[in-house]
Design a protein around this motif. Sequence first.
Motif: not given
Length: 89
Positions: A37, A51, A64-65, A67, A79, A81, A83
């Motif tokens: 992160r 990613e 899965r994030f 940024v 950032l 999320n 997912s």
Amino acid sequence: MQKVIVEPVDGGWTVNVENIDNPMMFASGRAAEDASRDLALKLAAGGTDVELELRLRGGERAARFVVLAPVQHEDRPLLLNVSRELATA
């Protein structure tokens, strides 16, 4: 977009950056997640969208994030999320 992946290996966890052959090794998944992160946020602050994918011991994707790099000089990276599991809940 640069891809960063956290995944288990024998004896710990790695943080891999796509197209860079120098994985970072960690004893715990938590330490690997924190480092990934931080790395993703630093890359985004430098202007690169990232990613970030976190994988479980079985290999399946846990989260899965994305940024995003700041739009303006004063902004911080964003950032998100993305997912699927959380998006449909």
